[in-house]
Motif scaffolding. Structure first.
Motif, PDB file in Angstrom:
ATOM      1  N   ASP A   7      -4.706  48.035  79.084  1.00 44.55           N
ATOM      2  CA  ASP A   7      -3.611  48.244  78.145  1.00 44.55           C
ATOM      3  C   ASP A   7      -3.663  49.804  77.769  1.00 44.55           C
ATOM      4  O   ASP A   7      -4.938  50.451  77.827  1.00 44.55           O
ATOM      5  N   ILE A   8      -2.369  50.429  77.823  1.00 45.65           N
ATOM      6  CA  ILE A   8      -2.622  51.705  77.584  1.00 45.65           C
ATOM      7  C   ILE A   8      -2.015  51.982  75.952  1.00 45.65           C
ATOM      8  O   ILE A   8      -0.934  51.432  75.562  1.00 45.65           O
ATOM      9  N   VAL A   9      -2.720  52.743  75.308  1.00 49.22           N
ATOM     10  CA  VAL A   9      -2.197  53.148  74.056  1.00 49.22           C
ATOM     11  C   VAL A   9      -1.995  54.747  74.079  1.00 49.22           C
ATOM     12  O   VAL A   9      -2.943  55.467  73.891  1.00 49.22           O
ATOM     13  N   LYS A  10      -0.823  55.063  73.936  1.00 47.81           N
ATOM     14  CA  LYS A  10      -0.325  56.480  73.860  1.00 47.81           C
ATOM     15  C   LYS A  10      -0.033  57.146  72.363  1.00 47.81           C
ATOM     16  O   LYS A  10       0.625  56.549  71.727  1.00 47.81           O
ATOM     17  N   VAL A  11      -0.661  58.078  72.617  1.00 48.43           N
ATOM     18  CA  VAL A  11      -0.636  59.019  71.275  1.00 48.43           C
ATOM     19  C   VAL A  11      -0.122  60.354  71.541  1.00 48.43           C
ATOM     20  O   VAL A  11      -0.676  61.374  72.014  1.00 48.43           O
ATOM     21  N   PRO A  12       1.192  60.583  71.009  1.00 48.33           N
ATOM     22  CA  PRO A  12       1.795  62.023  71.179  1.00 48.33           C
ATOM     23  C   PRO A  12       1.315  62.960  70.419  1.00 48.33           C
ATOM     24  O   PRO A  12       1.976  63.002  69.555  1.00 48.33           O
ATOM     25  N   LEU A  13       0.119  63.620  70.780  1.00 48.15           N
ATOM     26  CA  LEU A  13      -0.280  64.552  70.105  1.00 48.15           C
ATOM     27  C   LEU A  13       0.479  65.717  69.318  1.00 48.15           C
ATOM     28  O   LEU A  13       0.316  66.454  68.347  1.00 48.15           O
ATOM     29  N   ASN A  14       1.440  66.289  70.452  1.00 45.50           N
ATOM     30  CA  ASN A  14       2.361  67.561  69.915  1.00 45.50           C
ATOM     31  C   ASN A  14       3.398  67.025  68.849  1.00 45.50           C
ATOM     32  O   ASN A  14       3.841  67.961  68.413  1.00 45.50           O
ATOM     33  N   ALA A  15       3.325  65.829  68.502  1.00 40.16           N
ATOM     34  CA  ALA A  15       4.511  65.457  67.684  1.00 40.16           C
ATOM     35  C   ALA A  15       3.864  65.192  66.243  1.00 40.16           C
ATOM     36  O   ALA A  15       4.420  64.793  65.223  1.00 40.16           O
ATOM     37  N   MET A  16       2.572  65.792  66.004  1.00 41.36           N
ATOM     38  CA  MET A  16       1.939  65.295  64.677  1.00 41.36           C
ATOM     39  C   MET A  16       1.022  66.266  64.230  1.00 41.36           C
ATOM     40  O   MET A  16       0.514  67.250  65.096  1.00 41.36           O
ATOM     41  N   THR A  17       0.647  66.411  63.052  1.00 42.08           N
ATOM     42  CA  THR A  17      -0.389  67.296  62.566  1.00 42.08           C
ATOM     43  C   THR A  17      -2.006  66.564  62.470  1.00 42.08           C
ATOM     44  O   THR A  17      -1.776  65.183  62.712  1.00 42.08           O
ATOM     45  N   PRO A  18      -2.966  67.034  62.088  1.00 38.78           N
ATOM     46  CA  PRO A  18      -4.133  66.566  62.036  1.00 38.78           C
ATOM     47  C   PRO A  18      -4.143  65.437  60.878  1.00 38.78           C
ATOM     48  O   PRO A  18      -4.804  64.355  61.106  1.00 38.78           O
ATOM     49  N   ASP A  19      -3.523  65.622  59.838  1.00 41.74           N
ATOM     50  CA  ASP A  19      -3.199  64.633  58.891  1.00 41.74           C
ATOM     51  C   ASP A  19      -2.608  63.414  59.383  1.00 41.74           C
ATOM     52  O   ASP A  19      -2.930  62.181  58.977  1.00 41.74           O
ATOM     53  N   ASP A  20      -1.367  63.783  59.857  1.00 46.16           N
ATOM     54  CA  ASP A  20      -0.737  62.325  60.642  1.00 46.16           C
ATOM     55  C   ASP A  20      -1.553  61.629  61.669  1.00 46.16           C
ATOM     56  O   ASP A  20      -1.535  60.519  61.622  1.00 46.16           O
ATOM     57  N   LEU A  21      -2.417  62.306  62.540  1.00 51.49           N
ATOM     58  CA  LEU A  21      -3.067  61.568  63.323  1.00 51.49           C
ATOM     59  C   LEU A  21      -4.140  60.709  62.578  1.00 51.49           C
ATOM     60  O   LEU A  21      -4.697  59.725  63.058  1.00 51.49           O
ATOM     61  N   GLN A  22      -4.997  61.270  61.418  1.00 55.98           N
ATOM     62  CA  GLN A  22      -5.751  60.692  61.087  1.00 55.98           C
ATOM     63  C   GLN A  22      -5.221  59.403  60.306  1.00 55.98           C
ATOM     64  O   GLN A  22      -5.964  58.506  60.114  1.00 55.98           O
ATOM     65  N   ASN A  23      -3.900  59.408  59.572  1.00 56.47           N
ATOM     66  CA  ASN A  23      -3.317  58.460  59.312  1.00 56.47           C
ATOM     67  C   ASN A  23      -3.107  57.499  60.161  1.00 56.47           C
ATOM     68  O   ASN A  23      -3.186  56.187  59.890  1.00 56.47           O
ATOM     69  N   ILE A  24      -2.872  57.514  61.402  1.00 55.95           N
ATOM     70  CA  ILE A  24      -2.552  56.464  62.340  1.00 55.95           C
ATOM     71  C   ILE A  24      -3.518  56.021  63.300  1.00 55.95           C
ATOM     72  O   ILE A  24      -3.630  54.975  63.775  1.00 55.95           O
ATOM     73  N   LEU A  25      -4.943  56.765  63.130  1.00 58.36           N
ATOM     74  CA  LEU A  25      -5.868  56.300  63.734  1.00 58.36           C
ATOM     75  C   LEU A  25      -6.813  55.060  63.153  1.00 58.36           C
ATOM     76  O   LEU A  25      -7.078  54.105  63.742  1.00 58.36           O
ATOM     77  N   ARG A  26      -6.888  55.042  62.014  1.00 60.19           N
ATOM     78  CA  ARG A  26      -7.760  54.099  61.227  1.00 60.19           C
ATOM     79  C   ARG A  26      -6.948  53.054  60.654  1.00 60.19           C
ATOM     80  O   ARG A  26      -5.913  53.239  60.186  1.00 60.19           O
ATOM     81  N   VAL A  27      -7.573  51.873  60.571  1.00 59.72           N
ATOM     82  CA  VAL A  27      -6.913  50.571  60.147  1.00 59.72           C
ATOM     83  C   VAL A  27      -6.697  50.750  58.722  1.00 59.72           C
ATOM     84  O   VAL A  27      -7.677  51.244  57.930  1.00 59.72           O
ATOM     85  N   HIS A  28      -5.658  50.327  58.121  1.00 56.58           N
ATOM     86  CA  HIS A  28      -5.326  50.510  56.606  1.00 56.58           C
ATOM     87  C   HIS A  28      -4.791  49.270  56.177  1.00 56.58           C
ATOM     88  O   HIS A  28      -4.585  49.130  54.668  1.00 56.58           O
ATOM     89  N   GLY A  29      -4.863  48.045  56.883  1.00 55.18           N
ATOM     90  CA  GLY A  29      -4.843  46.938  56.156  1.00 55.18           C
ATOM     91  C   GLY A  29      -4.686  45.867  57.112  1.00 55.18           C
ATOM     92  O   GLY A  29      -5.301  46.116  58.389  1.00 55.18           O
ATOM     93  N   ILE A  30      -4.648  44.565  56.878  1.00 58.76           N
ATOM     94  CA  ILE A  30      -4.616  43.577  57.791  1.00 58.76           C
ATOM     95  C   ILE A  30      -3.688  43.404  59.151  1.00 58.76           C
ATOM     96  O   ILE A  30      -4.161  43.337  60.242  1.00 58.76           O
TER      97      ILE A  30
END
Length: 124
Positions: free
Chosen positions: A56-79
């Motif tokens: 499976d490919i998990v694609k993350v477009p880094l040029n469309a986000m800031t480091p804070d945005d990336l940090q928010n989408i990387l880690r689990v936040h709930g069930i």
């Protein structure tokens, strides 16, 4: 030791993570390579290991986000969230392999370094 010489040979998959860095100008085929590579890996895994296994490919477009945005989408936040970590976890639970495709690095080397550290931290 290990390898894939034939179907009767013993195959010992890597236990550590494998990282590949592709660099090139826009349009040279980096994303195409990722898709072709995932299909080739899937075919090999299905032939030699498990007929239901896929890559499976998990694609993350880094040029469309800031480091804070990336940090928010990387880690689990709930069930039931759609974090990168959760999507990877769901693929691994099914017995699949995951390619984390970090696409389009930002131009700033400092921002690239921060983002790389965030991704490395997620691996731990």
């Amino acid at each position: 030791k290990g390898g894939m010489k034939g179907s009767s040979e013993f195959f010992a998959p890597l236990t550590e993570k494998l990282m590949i860095y592709l660099w090139g100008t826009a349009g040279v085929g980096k994303s195409t390579f990722i898709h072709v590579f995932s299909k080739a890996l899937t075919a090999s895994f299905q032939r030699f290991l498990n007929p239901t296994m896929s890559v499976d490919i998990v694609k993350v477009p880094l040029n469309a986000m800031t480091p804070d945005d990336l940090q928010n989408i990387l880690r689990v936040h709930g069930i039931s969230d759609w974090s990168v970590e959760r999507v990877i976890e769901q693929s691994l639970v099914k017995g699949n392999v995951v390619l984390l495709h970090l696409e389009e690095n930002p131009e700033s080397l400092e921002t690239q370094a921060i983002m790389f550290k965030l991704v490395k931290k997620m691996e731990d």
